[in-house]
Design a protein around this motif. Structure first.
Motif, PDB file in Angstrom:
ATOM      1  N   GLU A  54      -6.024   2.464  -3.031  1.00 32.32           N
ATOM      2  CA  GLU A  54      -7.101   1.326  -2.825  1.00 32.32           C
ATOM      3  C   GLU A  54      -8.308   1.703  -2.696  1.00 32.32           C
ATOM      4  O   GLU A  54      -8.611   2.517  -1.808  1.00 32.32           O
ATOM      5  CB  GLU A  54      -6.698   0.207  -1.874  1.00 32.32           C
ATOM      6  CG  GLU A  54      -7.727  -0.970  -1.701  1.00 32.32           C
ATOM      7  CD  GLU A  54      -7.430  -2.086  -0.756  1.00 32.32           C
ATOM      8  OE1 GLU A  54      -8.023  -2.874  -0.647  1.00 32.32           O
ATOM      9  OE2 GLU A  54      -6.613  -1.634   0.110  1.00 32.32           O
ATOM     10  N   LEU A  90      -8.033  -0.301  -7.672  1.00 31.74           N
ATOM     11  CA  LEU A  90      -7.226   0.764  -7.407  1.00 31.74           C
ATOM     12  C   LEU A  90      -7.467   2.181  -8.144  1.00 31.74           C
ATOM     13  O   LEU A  90      -7.796   1.961  -9.277  1.00 31.74           O
ATOM     14  CB  LEU A  90      -5.581   0.421  -7.492  1.00 31.74           C
ATOM     15  CG  LEU A  90      -5.055  -0.775  -6.828  1.00 31.74           C
ATOM     16  CD1 LEU A  90      -3.503  -1.238  -7.438  1.00 31.74           C
ATOM     17  CD2 LEU A  90      -5.243  -0.870  -5.368  1.00 31.74           C
ATOM     18  N   HIS A 113      -6.550  -4.991  -9.182  1.00 34.68           N
ATOM     19  CA  HIS A 113      -5.494  -5.115  -8.179  1.00 34.68           C
ATOM     20  C   HIS A 113      -4.278  -5.589  -8.605  1.00 34.68           C
ATOM     21  O   HIS A 113      -3.184  -5.196  -7.863  1.00 34.68           O
ATOM     22  CB  HIS A 113      -6.173  -6.230  -7.307  1.00 34.68           C
ATOM     23  CG  HIS A 113      -6.231  -7.669  -7.868  1.00 34.68           C
ATOM     24  ND1 HIS A 113      -7.158  -8.082  -8.594  1.00 34.68           N
ATOM     25  CD2 HIS A 113      -5.632  -8.551  -7.483  1.00 34.68           C
ATOM     26  CE1 HIS A 113      -6.922  -9.380  -9.069  1.00 34.68           C
ATOM     27  NE2 HIS A 113      -5.834  -9.685  -8.316  1.00 34.68           N
ATOM     28  N   THR A 157     -11.355   1.081  -0.963  1.00 40.20           N
ATOM     29  CA  THR A 157     -12.019   0.293   0.174  1.00 40.20           C
ATOM     30  C   THR A 157     -13.491   0.896   0.377  1.00 40.20           C
ATOM     31  O   THR A 157     -13.848   1.694  -0.454  1.00 40.20           O
ATOM     32  CB  THR A 157     -11.039   0.376   1.406  1.00 40.20           C
ATOM     33  OG1 THR A 157     -10.918   1.756   1.812  1.00 40.20           O
ATOM     34  CG2 THR A 157      -9.731  -0.185   1.235  1.00 40.20           C
ATOM     35  N   TRP A 196       1.778   1.794  -3.695  1.00 42.55           N
ATOM     36  CA  TRP A 196       0.908   2.115  -4.288  1.00 42.55           C
ATOM     37  C   TRP A 196       0.668   3.782  -4.207  1.00 42.55           C
ATOM     38  O   TRP A 196       0.471   4.504  -5.059  1.00 42.55           O
ATOM     39  CB  TRP A 196      -0.334   1.627  -3.974  1.00 42.55           C
ATOM     40  CG  TRP A 196      -0.535   0.150  -4.276  1.00 42.55           C
ATOM     41  CD1 TRP A 196       0.243  -0.296  -5.346  1.00 42.55           C
ATOM     42  CD2 TRP A 196      -1.620  -0.701  -3.961  1.00 42.55           C
ATOM     43  NE1 TRP A 196      -0.254  -1.859  -5.458  1.00 42.55           N
ATOM     44  CE2 TRP A 196      -0.926  -2.169  -4.632  1.00 42.55           C
ATOM     45  CE3 TRP A 196      -2.694  -0.903  -3.112  1.00 42.55           C
ATOM     46  CZ2 TRP A 196      -1.927  -3.211  -4.742  1.00 42.55           C
ATOM     47  CZ3 TRP A 196      -3.252  -2.000  -2.792  1.00 42.55           C
ATOM     48  CH2 TRP A 196      -2.966  -3.064  -3.487  1.00 42.55           C
ATOM     49  N   ARG A 239       0.679  -1.229   0.105  1.00 42.61           N
ATOM     50  CA  ARG A 239      -0.058   0.026   0.002  1.00 42.61           C
ATOM     51  C   ARG A 239       1.011   1.337  -0.004  1.00 42.61           C
ATOM     52  O   ARG A 239       0.603   2.111  -0.718  1.00 42.61           O
ATOM     53  CB  ARG A 239      -0.865  -0.083   1.041  1.00 42.61           C
ATOM     54  CG  ARG A 239      -1.771  -1.205   1.257  1.00 42.61           C
ATOM     55  CD  ARG A 239      -2.991  -1.253   2.365  1.00 42.61           C
ATOM     56  NE  ARG A 239      -3.839   0.152   2.105  1.00 42.61           N
ATOM     57  CZ  ARG A 239      -5.108   0.205   2.892  1.00 42.61           C
ATOM     58  NH1 ARG A 239      -5.388  -0.695   3.715  1.00 42.61           N
ATOM     59  NH2 ARG A 239      -5.789   1.240   2.738  1.00 42.61           N
ATOM     60  N   ASN A 264      -9.987  -5.413  -4.244  1.00 48.29           N
ATOM     61  CA  ASN A 264     -10.503  -4.033  -4.716  1.00 48.29           C
ATOM     62  C   ASN A 264      -9.966  -3.513  -5.826  1.00 48.29           C
ATOM     63  O   ASN A 264      -8.612  -3.664  -6.044  1.00 48.29           O
ATOM     64  CB  ASN A 264     -10.351  -3.289  -3.384  1.00 48.29           C
ATOM     65  CG  ASN A 264     -11.263  -3.488  -2.151  1.00 48.29           C
ATOM     66  OD1 ASN A 264     -12.199  -3.901  -2.433  1.00 48.29           O
ATOM     67  ND2 ASN A 264     -10.739  -3.189  -0.973  1.00 48.29           N
TER      68      ASN A 264
END
Length: 416
Positions: free
Chosen positions: A32, A117, A133, A34, A25, A22, A115
């Motif tokens: 993400e 992105l 993902h 979420t 990312w 994460r 999930n």
């Protein structure tokens, strides 16, 4: 006790690995989506709708030849809380098959429980960008005008890919419209990500072949922020691949025929591992099969795609080499010129081979994107204004007949 301790340690490792991912990312401007994200409901509906759409066609093979009816096909499915319309489904199934992406692979990746992105972009179009993902497929919301343009030009696009199967143009894999009553109506397209797989990519560029506004401050190493750089950041560098320039010319001539401009070349660099350098292909590791063999045997790091009567009918991997090369009486070497003669090349064995070029020391990820900007009245007025403001300087908004050759000249000057 020992088993419990091992389970706790394994959980801690997974959490640590997830936290590191994460962090990576967020450094890329990727976040993400979420359950508390503003787009979570939308992306959940997209997954549900696309899964149902793909499942409906799972039992039918992609057509061997496309007809006008395939290009005009629409299918609308109603779900709880939304509806999804799939546009030209047989055409995009045909294109997915040409890339050897099975319907199961497409569905399982795009509709995974993992999930999406969100990719934060500085695009002037105000489009929303989502990535699966694993970063294999890219989703982008589009205006009605852009979708109409793509569907109107879909047949020449498919014909171009059939003629040049190693085209650098981004590969479109699906076009959809999602409608949430009293809330939103959005078109979105699914594309194959140019930068996949992105492990070890150390620099990324978005280049248009001009100078005005084409610089991004790379920052410092201390910030650890990975940015997409631009034309002026590429000064002093070269792409070491002669085939590359020929394909750029063919692709830009096609885009010029569509009267579009402002497209970009995405380029990323990835250092080759030592073992990859040792397996670099040469004429010596391209050999014909023994008598009765089914295909050409290639070195473990390359494969070939050949031209055929249709994209979906074309074999992949080493078998594609034998279909288009003359077979001598005895096993021997295959002239590399046979591939170049028809804009073919040797492709590395990876899931995104059409966007990958291997140089002497680097692997390049390359693709031409943003192909929806038509040179209409708005762009003509923008051209006039920029001509006055940036007198004597190169800027992006020029007519397609000027944009395409300038784009090629810029790349030619940076290709060894």
């Amino acid at each position: 006790m020992a088993e419990a301790a091992a389970a706790v340690a394994a959980l801690a490792r997974r959490r640590r690995r997830w936290w590191q991912l994460r962090q990576q990312w967020s450094m890329l401007g990727v976040f993400e989506i979420t359950a508390d994200h503003a787009f979570f409901r939308l992306t959940t509906f997209i997954k549900e709708g696309v899964r149902a759409s793909v499942q409906k066609g799972l039992n039918s093979a992609a057509p061997d030849a496309l007809t006008t009816a395939h290009y005009r096909a629409t299918d609308t499915q109603t779900h709880k809380g939304f509806s999804l319309q799939t546009l030209a489904a047989p055409v995009f199934q045909f294109l997915r098959q040409s890339l050897h992406i099975s319907e199961e692979q497409f569905m399982n990746t795009l509709c995974s429980e993992e999930n999406y992105l969100q990719f934060i972009s500085n695009s002037k179009s105000k489009a929303d960008f989502f990535i699966t993902h694993d970063k294999r497929f890219f989703l982008k919301t589009q205006s009605r005008r852009e979708v109409k343009f793509l569907l109107n030009k879909l047949q020449p696009y498919v014909s171009h890919l059939d003629k040049f199967p190693h085209s650098l143009l981004v590969r479109f894999l699906g076009v959809y419209q999602i409608v949430i009553p009293n809330e939103m109506k959005k078109y979105f397209i699914v594309m194959q990500s140019v930068f996949f797989p992105d492990e070890r990519i150390d620099v990324r560029y978005d280049m248009k072949g001009c100078e005005v506004g084409r610089w991004t401050d790379p920052g410092t190493r201390e910030t650890q922020v990975i940015k997409v750089l631009k034309d002026n950041n590429f000064q002093g560098q070269h792409i070491k691949k002669d085939w590359f320039l020929e394909q750029v010319r063919a692709d830009t001539e096609f885009l010029q025929s569509l009267n579009v401009l402002d497209y970009s070349l995405l380029l990323a660099q990835q250092p080759l591992h030592h073992d990859e350098l040792e397996r670099k292909h040469s004429l010596a590791n391209l050999v014909l099969p023994p008598v009765g063999g089914a295909s050409v045997t290639c070195g473990s790091s390359v494969r070939g795609y050949g031209r055929g009567p249709g994209l979906a009918a074309r074999p992949h991997g080493a078998a594609a080499l034998s279909e288009h090369l003359p077979a001598p009486g005895n096993p021997g070497e295959i002239p590399l010129q046979e591939f170049r003669a028809h804009h073919r090349r040797l492709l590395p064995v990876c899931e995104n081979a059409v966007h990958v070029l291997d140089g002497p020391q680097q692997r390049y990820f390359v693709g031409i994107i943003d192909v929806f900007t038509v040179y209409g009245l708005k762009k003509r007025l923008e051209h006039l204004w920029k001509t006055l403001r940036f007198r004597g300087r190169d800027f992006s908004t020029v007519s397609p007949r000027k944009y395409a050759p300038r784009f090629c000249r810029w790349i030619r000057a940076r290709t060894d």
